[in-house]
Write a protein that holds these residues in place. Structure first.
Motif, PDB file in Angstrom:
ATOM      1  N   GLY A 154     -13.875  19.357   5.968  1.00  0.00           N
ATOM      2  CA  GLY A 154     -12.535  19.196   6.519  1.00  0.00           C
ATOM      3  C   GLY A 154     -12.107  20.391   7.349  1.00  0.00           C
ATOM      4  O   GLY A 154     -12.384  21.547   7.000  1.00  0.00           O
ATOM      5  N   VAL A 155     -11.439  20.109   8.472  1.00  0.00           N
ATOM      6  CA  VAL A 155     -10.852  21.154   9.319  1.00  0.00           C
ATOM      7  C   VAL A 155      -9.427  20.735   9.681  1.00  0.00           C
ATOM      8  O   VAL A 155      -9.117  19.546   9.723  1.00  0.00           O
ATOM      9  CB  VAL A 155     -11.667  21.388  10.614  1.00  0.00           C
ATOM     10  CG1 VAL A 155     -13.076  21.882  10.297  1.00  0.00           C
ATOM     11  CG2 VAL A 155     -11.734  20.116  11.463  1.00  0.00           C
ATOM     12  N   ALA A 156      -8.582  21.732   9.917  1.00  0.00           N
ATOM     13  CA  ALA A 156      -7.191  21.420  10.276  1.00  0.00           C
ATOM     14  C   ALA A 156      -6.719  22.189  11.499  1.00  0.00           C
ATOM     15  O   ALA A 156      -5.641  21.928  12.007  1.00  0.00           O
ATOM     16  CB  ALA A 156      -6.273  21.714   9.090  1.00  0.00           C
TER      17      ALA A 156
ATOM     18  N   GLY B  16      -3.069   9.852   5.695  1.00  0.00           N
ATOM     19  CA  GLY B  16      -1.869   9.275   6.277  1.00  0.00           C
ATOM     20  C   GLY B  16      -2.115   8.207   7.318  1.00  0.00           C
ATOM     21  O   GLY B  16      -1.171   7.684   7.913  1.00  0.00           O
ATOM     22  N   ILE B  17      -3.371   7.859   7.556  1.00  0.00           N
ATOM     23  CA  ILE B  17      -3.692   6.830   8.562  1.00  0.00           C
ATOM     24  C   ILE B  17      -3.588   5.449   7.917  1.00  0.00           C
ATOM     25  O   ILE B  17      -3.958   5.259   6.760  1.00  0.00           O
ATOM     26  CB  ILE B  17      -5.094   7.090   9.147  1.00  0.00           C
ATOM     27  CG1 ILE B  17      -5.074   8.406   9.937  1.00  0.00           C
ATOM     28  CG2 ILE B  17      -5.534   5.951  10.060  1.00  0.00           C
ATOM     29  CD1 ILE B  17      -6.417   8.914  10.342  1.00  0.00           C
ATOM     30  N   THR B  18      -3.071   4.495   8.674  1.00  0.00           N
ATOM     31  CA  THR B  18      -2.871   3.130   8.177  1.00  0.00           C
ATOM     32  C   THR B  18      -3.593   2.130   9.082  1.00  0.00           C
ATOM     33  O   THR B  18      -4.066   2.496  10.166  1.00  0.00           O
ATOM     34  CB  THR B  18      -1.374   2.774   8.160  1.00  0.00           C
ATOM     35  OG1 THR B  18      -0.894   2.751   9.524  1.00  0.00           O
ATOM     36  CG2 THR B  18      -0.566   3.783   7.353  1.00  0.00           C
TER      37      THR B  18
ATOM     38  N   ASN C  88     -20.837  20.444  13.871  1.00  0.00           N
ATOM     39  CA  ASN C  88     -19.928  19.993  14.936  1.00  0.00           C
ATOM     40  C   ASN C  88     -19.355  18.595  14.686  1.00  0.00           C
ATOM     41  O   ASN C  88     -18.805  17.961  15.573  1.00  0.00           O
ATOM     42  CB  ASN C  88     -20.595  20.061  16.312  1.00  0.00           C
ATOM     43  CG  ASN C  88     -21.781  19.136  16.438  1.00  0.00           C
ATOM     44  OD1 ASN C  88     -22.113  18.383  15.517  1.00  0.00           O
ATOM     45  ND2 ASN C  88     -22.443  19.174  17.581  1.00  0.00           N
ATOM     46  N   ARG C  89     -19.508  18.117  13.460  1.00  0.00           N
ATOM     47  CA  ARG C  89     -18.891  16.863  13.036  1.00  0.00           C
ATOM     48  C   ARG C  89     -18.002  17.182  11.837  1.00  0.00           C
ATOM     49  O   ARG C  89     -18.475  17.715  10.832  1.00  0.00           O
ATOM     50  CB  ARG C  89     -19.961  15.822  12.650  1.00  0.00           C
ATOM     51  CG  ARG C  89     -20.870  15.425  13.821  1.00  0.00           C
ATOM     52  CD  ARG C  89     -20.092  14.662  14.878  1.00  0.00           C
ATOM     53  NE  ARG C  89     -20.871  14.236  16.022  1.00  0.00           N
ATOM     54  CZ  ARG C  89     -20.996  14.916  17.162  1.00  0.00           C
ATOM     55  NH1 ARG C  89     -20.421  16.104  17.296  1.00  0.00           N
ATOM     56  NH2 ARG C  89     -21.677  14.425  18.180  1.00  0.00           N
ATOM     57  N   PHE C  90     -16.716  16.840  11.948  1.00  0.00           N
ATOM     58  CA  PHE C  90     -15.751  17.267  10.939  1.00  0.00           C
ATOM     59  C   PHE C  90     -14.813  16.144  10.525  1.00  0.00           C
ATOM     60  O   PHE C  90     -14.543  15.218  11.293  1.00  0.00           O
ATOM     61  CB  PHE C  90     -14.888  18.417  11.482  1.00  0.00           C
ATOM     62  CG  PHE C  90     -15.662  19.625  11.928  1.00  0.00           C
ATOM     63  CD1 PHE C  90     -16.221  20.495  11.010  1.00  0.00           C
ATOM     64  CD2 PHE C  90     -15.838  19.887  13.281  1.00  0.00           C
ATOM     65  CE1 PHE C  90     -16.939  21.611  11.426  1.00  0.00           C
ATOM     66  CE2 PHE C  90     -16.551  20.998  13.711  1.00  0.00           C
ATOM     67  CZ  PHE C  90     -17.109  21.869  12.780  1.00  0.00           C
ATOM     68  N   LYS C  91     -14.261  16.295   9.335  1.00  0.00           N
ATOM     69  CA  LYS C  91     -13.112  15.494   8.909  1.00  0.00           C
ATOM     70  C   LYS C  91     -11.862  16.256   9.341  1.00  0.00           C
ATOM     71  O   LYS C  91     -11.727  17.440   9.033  1.00  0.00           O
ATOM     72  CB  LYS C  91     -13.147  15.326   7.385  1.00  0.00           C
ATOM     73  CG  LYS C  91     -11.901  14.659   6.831  1.00  0.00           C
ATOM     74  CD  LYS C  91     -12.110  14.223   5.394  1.00  0.00           C
ATOM     75  CE  LYS C  91     -11.606  15.238   4.406  1.00  0.00           C
ATOM     76  NZ  LYS C  91     -11.387  14.654   3.065  1.00  0.00           N
ATOM     77  N   PHE C  92     -10.980  15.610  10.084  1.00  0.00           N
ATOM     78  CA  PHE C  92      -9.693  16.231  10.444  1.00  0.00           C
ATOM     79  C   PHE C  92      -8.725  15.866   9.336  1.00  0.00           C
ATOM     80  O   PHE C  92      -8.337  14.699   9.190  1.00  0.00           O
ATOM     81  CB  PHE C  92      -9.216  15.718  11.804  1.00  0.00           C
ATOM     82  CG  PHE C  92      -7.884  16.275  12.242  1.00  0.00           C
ATOM     83  CD1 PHE C  92      -7.658  17.642  12.252  1.00  0.00           C
ATOM     84  CD2 PHE C  92      -6.861  15.427  12.651  1.00  0.00           C
ATOM     85  CE1 PHE C  92      -6.427  18.160  12.654  1.00  0.00           C
ATOM     86  CE2 PHE C  92      -5.641  15.924  13.055  1.00  0.00           C
ATOM     87  CZ  PHE C  92      -5.419  17.298  13.054  1.00  0.00           C
ATOM     88  N   PHE C  93      -8.352  16.869   8.531  1.00  0.00           N
ATOM     89  CA  PHE C  93      -7.605  16.609   7.302  1.00  0.00           C
ATOM     90  C   PHE C  93      -6.633  17.740   6.974  1.00  0.00           C
ATOM     91  O   PHE C  93      -6.990  18.903   7.136  1.00  0.00           O
ATOM     92  CB  PHE C  93      -8.597  16.427   6.147  1.00  0.00           C
ATOM     93  CG  PHE C  93      -7.949  16.216   4.812  1.00  0.00           C
ATOM     94  CD1 PHE C  93      -7.471  14.958   4.449  1.00  0.00           C
ATOM     95  CD2 PHE C  93      -7.796  17.266   3.922  1.00  0.00           C
ATOM     96  CE1 PHE C  93      -6.861  14.763   3.207  1.00  0.00           C
ATOM     97  CE2 PHE C  93      -7.179  17.083   2.687  1.00  0.00           C
ATOM     98  CZ  PHE C  93      -6.716  15.818   2.331  1.00  0.00           C
ATOM     99  N   PRO C  94      -5.430  17.392   6.463  1.00  0.00           N
ATOM    100  CA  PRO C  94      -4.832  16.051   6.398  1.00  0.00           C
ATOM    101  C   PRO C  94      -4.289  15.656   7.771  1.00  0.00           C
ATOM    102  O   PRO C  94      -3.467  16.368   8.342  1.00  0.00           O
ATOM    103  CB  PRO C  94      -3.705  16.223   5.373  1.00  0.00           C
ATOM    104  CG  PRO C  94      -3.337  17.679   5.445  1.00  0.00           C
ATOM    105  CD  PRO C  94      -4.568  18.429   5.866  1.00  0.00           C
TER     106      PRO C  94
ATOM    107  N   SER D  61     -15.882  17.174   2.235  1.00  0.00           N
ATOM    108  CA  SER D  61     -15.064  18.201   1.599  1.00  0.00           C
ATOM    109  C   SER D  61     -13.710  18.271   2.287  1.00  0.00           C
ATOM    110  O   SER D  61     -13.616  18.043   3.497  1.00  0.00           O
ATOM    111  CB  SER D  61     -15.778  19.554   1.701  1.00  0.00           C
ATOM    112  OG  SER D  61     -14.971  20.577   1.151  1.00  0.00           O
ATOM    113  N   PRO D  62     -12.642  18.580   1.549  1.00  0.00           N
ATOM    114  CA  PRO D  62     -11.330  18.702   2.201  1.00  0.00           C
ATOM    115  C   PRO D  62     -11.216  19.924   3.104  1.00  0.00           C
ATOM    116  O   PRO D  62     -10.329  19.993   3.959  1.00  0.00           O
ATOM    117  CB  PRO D  62     -10.355  18.784   1.022  1.00  0.00           C
ATOM    118  CG  PRO D  62     -11.169  19.247  -0.129  1.00  0.00           C
ATOM    119  CD  PRO D  62     -12.560  18.724   0.088  1.00  0.00           C
TER     120      PRO D  62
END
Length: 203
Positions: free
Chosen positions: A109-111, A158-160, A125-131, A88-89
């Motif tokens: 997702g967490v920011a 934005g990661i390449t 305790n496992r997250f998507k760091f987004f954006p 999820s975002p």
């Protein structure tokens, strides 16, 4: 049974896919898996995304999940379509509780610090760091990782190919999300080659 930690450690890069044709999606997914990227995130951003997901679950070796899941109804649809993990975002209590009740592997997702603390309160305790880049990039992630030592991330946004190694060198980062692997007009050979490069970013 899958768990989100194992899925995050399967490959250094999770391709973030926006696809709308089940037939071509199978060819694309097969190329990614051949290139060494078994974990595939199909975003719910197209009308036929659920059909795409179901078709891709038939690919030998693929671990197919749903991205851009915004509520519990979409969570149910994705799981019914064969998703083995949910991304999820953002993070809401309702979605987290729905994922927990359905025993779904969930990567919200967490920011910022408040997002992470809300997740911890919900047992995550496992997250998507987004954006990732727009939220302050590597500098921000390092700052967040300090007070949350047991938390691990999948930075996305934005990661390449060029910047991914620096992210992956961080202890708090288990993998990154990448949308650069599949671009319009790429052949399956080009996709497989891009996946091979990405799969070798970290042993």
């Amino acid at each position: 049974m899958d768990d989100i930690e194992t899925i995050m450690r399967t490959a250094p890069v999770i391709p973030v896919l926006v696809l709308d044709d089940p037939e071509s999606a199978v060819a694309i997914g097969t190329a990614l898996v051949k290139g060494g990227l078994r974990v595939l995130e199909v975003t719910l951003r197209t009308p036929r995304a659920l059909e795409v997901m179901t078709a891709m679950t038939k690919i030998d070796g693929a671990i197919v999940g749903a991205g851009t899941v915004l509520d519990d109804a979409q969570l149910d649809q994705a799981l019914d379509a064969g998703a083995r993990f949910i991304v999820s975002p953002g993070l809401t209590k309702r979605l987290a509780q729905a994922a927990s009740s359905r025993r779904a592997c969930f990567l919200p997702g967490v920011a910022n610090a408040s997002d992470i603390m809300r997740g911890l309160d919900l047992g995550l305790n496992r997250f998507k760091f987004f954006p990732a880049e727009a939220s302050g990039g590597l500098k921000a992630l390092r700052a967040l990782a300090g007070p949350f030592g047991d938390v691990r991330f999948c930075p996305t946004g934005g990661i390449t190919l060029e910047t991914a190694p620096e992210w992956l060198a961080e202890k708090a980062v288990l993998c990154v999300g990448g949308s650069w692997l599949v671009k319009p007009g790429m052949s399956t050979d080009e996709i497989e080659a891009a996946a091979r490069k990405a799969s070798e970013l970290r042993a």
